[in-house]
Design a protein around this motif. Structure first.
Motif, PDB file in Angstrom:
ATOM      1  N   VAL A   8     -15.383   3.378   2.202  1.00  0.00           N
ATOM      2  CA  VAL A   8     -14.453   1.673   1.358  1.00  0.00           C
ATOM      3  C   VAL A   8     -14.282   2.831  -0.146  1.00  0.00           C
ATOM      4  N   GLU A   9     -15.252   3.053  -0.860  1.00  0.00           N
ATOM      5  CA  GLU A   9     -15.329   3.786  -1.648  1.00  0.00           C
ATOM      6  C   GLU A   9     -13.779   4.247  -2.385  1.00  0.00           C
ATOM      7  N   ARG A  10     -13.915   5.694  -0.986  1.00  0.00           N
ATOM      8  CA  ARG A  10     -12.803   6.783  -1.260  1.00  0.00           C
ATOM      9  C   ARG A  10     -11.267   6.113  -1.454  1.00  0.00           C
ATOM     10  N   ARG A  11     -11.057   4.815  -0.268  1.00  0.00           N
ATOM     11  CA  ARG A  11     -10.274   4.342   0.223  1.00  0.00           C
ATOM     12  C   ARG A  11      -9.860   3.698  -1.103  1.00  0.00           C
ATOM     13  N   LEU A  12     -10.752   2.860  -1.529  1.00  0.00           N
ATOM     14  CA  LEU A  12     -10.168   1.353  -2.521  1.00  0.00           C
ATOM     15  C   LEU A  12     -10.139   2.404  -3.843  1.00  0.00           C
ATOM     16  N   ALA A  13     -10.119   3.922  -3.621  1.00  0.00           N
ATOM     17  CA  ALA A  13      -9.529   4.121  -5.330  1.00  0.00           C
ATOM     18  C   ALA A  13      -8.368   4.395  -4.667  1.00  0.00           C
ATOM     19  N   ASN A  14      -8.359   5.025  -4.006  1.00  0.00           N
ATOM     20  CA  ASN A  14      -6.683   5.565  -3.562  1.00  0.00           C
ATOM     21  C   ASN A  14      -5.727   4.785  -3.444  1.00  0.00           C
ATOM     22  N   ALA A  15      -6.353   2.914  -2.905  1.00  0.00           N
ATOM     23  CA  ALA A  15      -5.222   1.935  -3.277  1.00  0.00           C
ATOM     24  C   ALA A  15      -4.867   1.815  -4.375  1.00  0.00           C
ATOM     25  N   ARG A  16      -5.394   2.055  -5.567  1.00  0.00           N
ATOM     26  CA  ARG A  16      -5.035   1.989  -7.014  1.00  0.00           C
ATOM     27  C   ARG A  16      -3.886   2.420  -7.331  1.00  0.00           C
ATOM     28  N   ARG A  17      -4.097   3.773  -6.858  1.00  0.00           N
ATOM     29  CA  ARG A  17      -3.210   4.563  -6.863  1.00  0.00           C
ATOM     30  C   ARG A  17      -1.911   4.322  -6.043  1.00  0.00           C
ATOM     31  N   GLU A  18      -2.444   3.606  -4.866  1.00  0.00           N
ATOM     32  CA  GLU A  18      -0.771   3.891  -3.784  1.00  0.00           C
ATOM     33  C   GLU A  18      -0.550   2.486  -4.674  1.00  0.00           C
ATOM     34  N   MET A  19      -0.850   1.917  -4.750  1.00  0.00           N
ATOM     35  CA  MET A  19      -0.442   0.413  -5.413  1.00  0.00           C
ATOM     36  C   MET A  19       0.861   0.826  -6.840  1.00  0.00           C
ATOM     37  N   ALA A  20       0.151   1.661  -7.126  1.00  0.00           N
ATOM     38  CA  ALA A  20       0.733   2.185  -8.540  1.00  0.00           C
ATOM     39  C   ALA A  20       2.826   2.798  -7.981  1.00  0.00           C
ATOM     40  N   GLN A  21       2.768   3.081  -7.057  1.00  0.00           N
ATOM     41  CA  GLN A  21       3.659   3.543  -6.299  1.00  0.00           C
ATOM     42  C   GLN A  21       4.872   2.768  -5.606  1.00  0.00           C
ATOM     43  N   ALA A  22       4.172   1.497  -5.751  1.00  0.00           N
ATOM     44  CA  ALA A  22       5.086   0.211  -4.984  1.00  0.00           C
ATOM     45  C   ALA A  22       6.480   0.234  -5.069  1.00  0.00           C
ATOM     46  N   VAL A  64       2.133   6.645   1.195  1.00  0.00           N
ATOM     47  CA  VAL A  64       3.658   6.629   0.558  1.00  0.00           C
ATOM     48  C   VAL A  64       3.801   8.083   0.212  1.00  0.00           C
ATOM     49  N   GLN A  65       2.956   8.987  -0.012  1.00  0.00           N
ATOM     50  CA  GLN A  65       3.879  10.477  -0.152  1.00  0.00           C
ATOM     51  C   GLN A  65       4.399  10.855   1.266  1.00  0.00           C
ATOM     52  N   GLY A  66       3.721  10.504   2.112  1.00  0.00           N
ATOM     53  CA  GLY A  66       5.124  10.375   3.339  1.00  0.00           C
ATOM     54  C   GLY A  66       6.557  10.636   4.062  1.00  0.00           C
ATOM     55  N   PHE A 100      12.697   2.882  10.147  1.00  0.00           N
ATOM     56  CA  PHE A 100      11.628   2.573   8.748  1.00  0.00           C
ATOM     57  C   PHE A 100      10.740   2.022   8.913  1.00  0.00           C
ATOM     58  N   VAL A 101       9.834   2.029   7.144  1.00  0.00           N
ATOM     59  CA  VAL A 101       8.992   3.241   6.840  1.00  0.00           C
ATOM     60  C   VAL A 101       7.702   2.026   6.181  1.00  0.00           C
ATOM     61  N   VAL A 102       6.533   1.790   6.971  1.00  0.00           N
ATOM     62  CA  VAL A 102       5.990   1.320   6.172  1.00  0.00           C
ATOM     63  C   VAL A 102       4.591   1.736   6.285  1.00  0.00           C
ATOM     64  N   SER A 103       4.215   1.373   4.757  1.00  0.00           N
ATOM     65  CA  SER A 103       3.045   1.994   3.460  1.00  0.00           C
ATOM     66  C   SER A 103       2.387   0.629   2.578  1.00  0.00           C
ATOM     67  N   GLY A 104       0.789   1.557   2.670  1.00  0.00           N
ATOM     68  CA  GLY A 104       0.409  -0.067   1.625  1.00  0.00           C
ATOM     69  C   GLY A 104      -0.812   0.689   1.719  1.00  0.00           C
ATOM     70  N   PRO A 105      -2.172  -0.122   0.628  1.00  0.00           N
ATOM     71  CA  PRO A 105      -2.906   1.261   0.862  1.00  0.00           C
ATOM     72  C   PRO A 105      -4.243   0.216   2.506  1.00  0.00           C
ATOM     73  N   SER A 106      -5.124   1.182   2.119  1.00  0.00           N
ATOM     74  CA  SER A 106      -5.569   1.057   3.663  1.00  0.00           C
ATOM     75  C   SER A 106      -6.555  -0.517   4.197  1.00  0.00           C
ATOM     76  N   GLY A 107      -6.347  -1.394   5.042  1.00  0.00           N
ATOM     77  CA  GLY A 107      -7.029  -2.097   4.822  1.00  0.00           C
ATOM     78  C   GLY A 107      -6.095  -3.171   4.704  1.00  0.00           C
ATOM     79  N   VAL A 108      -5.097  -3.359   4.020  1.00  0.00           N
ATOM     80  CA  VAL A 108      -3.779  -4.239   3.533  1.00  0.00           C
ATOM     81  C   VAL A 108      -3.968  -5.037   4.547  1.00  0.00           C
ATOM     82  N   GLY A 109      -3.735  -4.598   6.555  1.00  0.00           N
ATOM     83  CA  GLY A 109      -3.738  -4.927   7.242  1.00  0.00           C
ATOM     84  C   GLY A 109      -1.879  -4.232   7.838  1.00  0.00           C
ATOM     85  N   LYS A 110      -1.854  -3.603   7.662  1.00  0.00           N
ATOM     86  CA  LYS A 110      -0.237  -2.485   8.519  1.00  0.00           C
ATOM     87  C   LYS A 110      -0.450  -2.554   9.999  1.00  0.00           C
TER      88      LYS A 110
END
Ligand code: ADP
Ligand code: 5GP
Length: 201
Positions: free
Chosen positions: A145-159, A104-106, A8-18
């Protein structure tokens, strides 16, 4: 059909609570093995080498890349992170399902290499709540934090590329949902329509 050990792979943006979700799940499903990733980032206060991560220098990481030791690895938030094949083997040899908490890349690389892996994406209830959690954790600088939030939007698009999506609104509810997903895939080799629908709602 008997129970089948799965990846099982669990992914999601930083801070989502994984991390929070997976550690609660593991209190309840003791047989589930969690891989310890390797990274070139510095340890946060309290993070122990070999427990949170294997903390490697750039040179050590390079050596593992060259030796083909990684099942997958990726650049995430300016650092390298990877799953060592040996780490997965250690857990699957014990006959248990394994969980990889990776980006997500992984995750997509694991799907290529382990075609029956199950990819689970953890989503925040909203971007505002994600930002609150990330800042509330207090482990990153403002720039980070800013960097992780910017990445979050990209990651969410891959959900949508993932097999299952779980919203981490209420921790208990999200944990039960994740547990149900694991049970379903271990028992049937795939989801019943019910769980599939629930997990995507
Ligand atoms: P990740 O591993 O995805 O980066 P963490 O597990 O470190 O995220 O969680 C980030 C922050 O959000 C932590 O402070 C954690 O306590 C909090 N958190 C996690 N899940 C929830 C939830 N369901 N509701 C409210 N806060 C949460
Ligand atoms: P953190 O620095 O907050 O511990 O993790 C940052 C990100 O790295 C998270 O999105 C996490 O899922 C990802 N990550 C952790 N380990 C791995 C790994 O082994 N491989 C990949 N590709 N990503 C990882």
């Amino acid at each position: 059909m008997g129970r089948r050990a799965r990846t099982f792979v669990v992914s999601g943006p930083s801070g989502v609570g994984k991390g929070t979700l997976v550690s609660l799940l593991r209190e309840r499903v003791s047989s589930l093995g969690l891989t310890v990733s390797a990274t070139t980032r510095d340890p946060r206060p309290g993070e122990k080498d070999g427990v949170a991560y294997y903390f490697l220098t750039d040179e050590e990481f390079d050596r593992h890349v060259e030796a083909g030791d990684f099942l997958e690895w990726a650049w995430v938030h300016g650092h390298r992170y990877g799953t060592l094949r040996q780490e997965v083997r250690r857990l699957t040899d014990a006959g248990s399902s394994v969980m990889l908490e990776i980006d997500v890349q992984g995750g997509l690389m694991v799907r290529e290499r382990v075609p029956d892996a199950v990819l689970v994406f953890v989503e925040p209830p909203s971007m505002e709540e994600l930002e609150r959690r990330l800042r509330g954790r207090g482990t990153e600088s403002e720039a980070e934090v800013e960097r992780r939030l910017a990445n979050a939007r990209r990651e969410m698009a891959q959900a949508p590329l993932y097999d299952v999506r779980i919203v981490n609104d209420d921790l208990e509810r999200a944990c039960s949902e994740l547990r149900q997903v694991i049970d379903t895939y271990e028992n049937n080799g795939g989801p019943s329509q019910d769980v599939c629908d629930q997990a995507r709602d």
